[in-house]
Design a protein around this motif. Structure first.
Motif, short mmCIF file in Angstrom:
data_model
loop_
_atom_site.label_atom_id
_atom_site.label_comp_id
_atom_site.label_asym_id
_atom_site.label_seq_id
_atom_site.Cartn_x
_atom_site.Cartn_y
_atom_site.Cartn_z
N GLU A 189 0.82 -1.21 0.00
CA GLU A 189 0.00 0.00 0.00
C GLU A 189 0.85 1.25 0.00
O GLU A 189 0.56 2.20 -0.70
N GLY A 190 1.88 1.24 0.82
CA GLY A 190 2.75 2.41 0.92
C GLY A 190 2.13 3.50 1.77
O GLY A 190 1.02 3.40 2.26
N ASN A 191 2.87 4.57 1.91
CA ASN A 191 2.38 5.73 2.66
C ASN A 191 1.62 6.65 1.71
O ASN A 191 1.42 6.33 0.54
N ASP A 192 1.21 7.80 2.19
CA ASP A 192 0.42 8.72 1.37
C ASP A 192 1.17 9.14 0.11
O ASP A 192 0.59 9.24 -0.97
N GLN A 193 2.48 9.40 0.25
CA GLN A 193 3.28 9.81 -0.90
C GLN A 193 3.34 8.68 -1.95
O GLN A 193 3.20 8.93 -3.14
N THR A 194 3.50 7.46 -1.49
CA THR A 194 3.54 6.31 -2.40
C THR A 194 2.22 6.17 -3.13
O THR A 194 2.18 5.94 -4.34
N MET A 195 1.12 6.30 -2.38
CA MET A 195 -0.21 6.18 -2.99
C MET A 195 -0.41 7.28 -4.04
O MET A 195 -0.96 7.03 -5.11
N GLU A 196 0.02 8.47 -3.73
CA GLU A 196 -0.11 9.59 -4.67
C GLU A 196 0.70 9.31 -5.94
O GLU A 196 0.23 9.55 -7.05
N ASN A 197 1.91 8.78 -5.76
CA ASN A 197 2.74 8.44 -6.92
C ASN A 197 2.11 7.34 -7.76
O ASN A 197 2.12 7.40 -8.99
N LYS A 198 1.55 6.31 -7.10
CA LYS A 198 0.90 5.22 -7.83
C LYS A 198 -0.29 5.76 -8.62
O LYS A 198 -0.51 5.35 -9.77
N LEU A 199 -1.05 6.66 -8.02
CA LEU A 199 -2.20 7.25 -8.70
C LEU A 199 -1.75 8.07 -9.91
O LEU A 199 -2.35 7.99 -10.99
#
Length: 160
Positions: A95-105
């Motif tokens: 899942e990652g952190n918020d930054q990871t999620m933003e990058n995936k999106l």
């Protein structure tokens, strides 16, 4: 029997999310002002069969988590010593952190925006690629209306 299984499943989930279960007992003497007995860790020689099963749940949970992973993911968590540690690392990796999620999106959105049918690609293969991107976006919280999706498909097709 059903109640016993539910408790064991609850205990298993507790071990994964909160850590190993400590076996406690009431302290025989009270030291508090309100005469409420304090809990202390129960010595190993006093453990019942049920206590031993509860303590072993960490090993059982680790085994289950290990069996669910492919070699690549296993290599990333094999140094973890508890089921909780494994779960936290897997959550971070997947899942990652918020930054990871933003990058995936952002990456998934770019894939969607640049989606075109490849030269020589059959429609079934294109549909599968397109559907995978739509599912990925949906799991990341981005959804499109049916109209938007249909328009995107039409624009992704070659002019001929």
């Amino acid at each position: 029997m059903q109640a016993h299984l539910a408790t064991q499943e609850d205990d298993m989930w507790y071990v994964i999310t909160d850590g190993s279960i400590k076996i406690l007992k009431n302290r025989t003497t009270t030291t508090s002002v309100d005469d409420v007995p304090k809990m202390i860790e129960k010595p190993r020689y006093e453990w019942s069969t049920k206590d031993k099963r509860k303590v072993n749940l960490n090993n059982v949970a680790k085994d289950i988590l290990y069996k669910m992973l492919d070699k690549n993911m296993f290599s990333k968590i094999k140094s973890c010593s508890t089921a909780k540690e494994i779960w936290e690392n897997l959550t971070q990796l997947c899942e990652g952190n918020d930054q990871t999620m933003e990058n995936k999106l952002m990456v998934a959105t770019q894939k969607y925006d640049s989606m075109k049918i490849k030269s020589g690609e059959i429609m079934m293969d294109f549909e599968e690629r397109f559907t995978n991107i739509i599912i990925e976006l949906s799991t990341l919280g981005k959804t499109y209306s049916n109209r938007e999706v249909n328009m995107k498909v039409v624009k992704a097709l070659p002019r001929e």
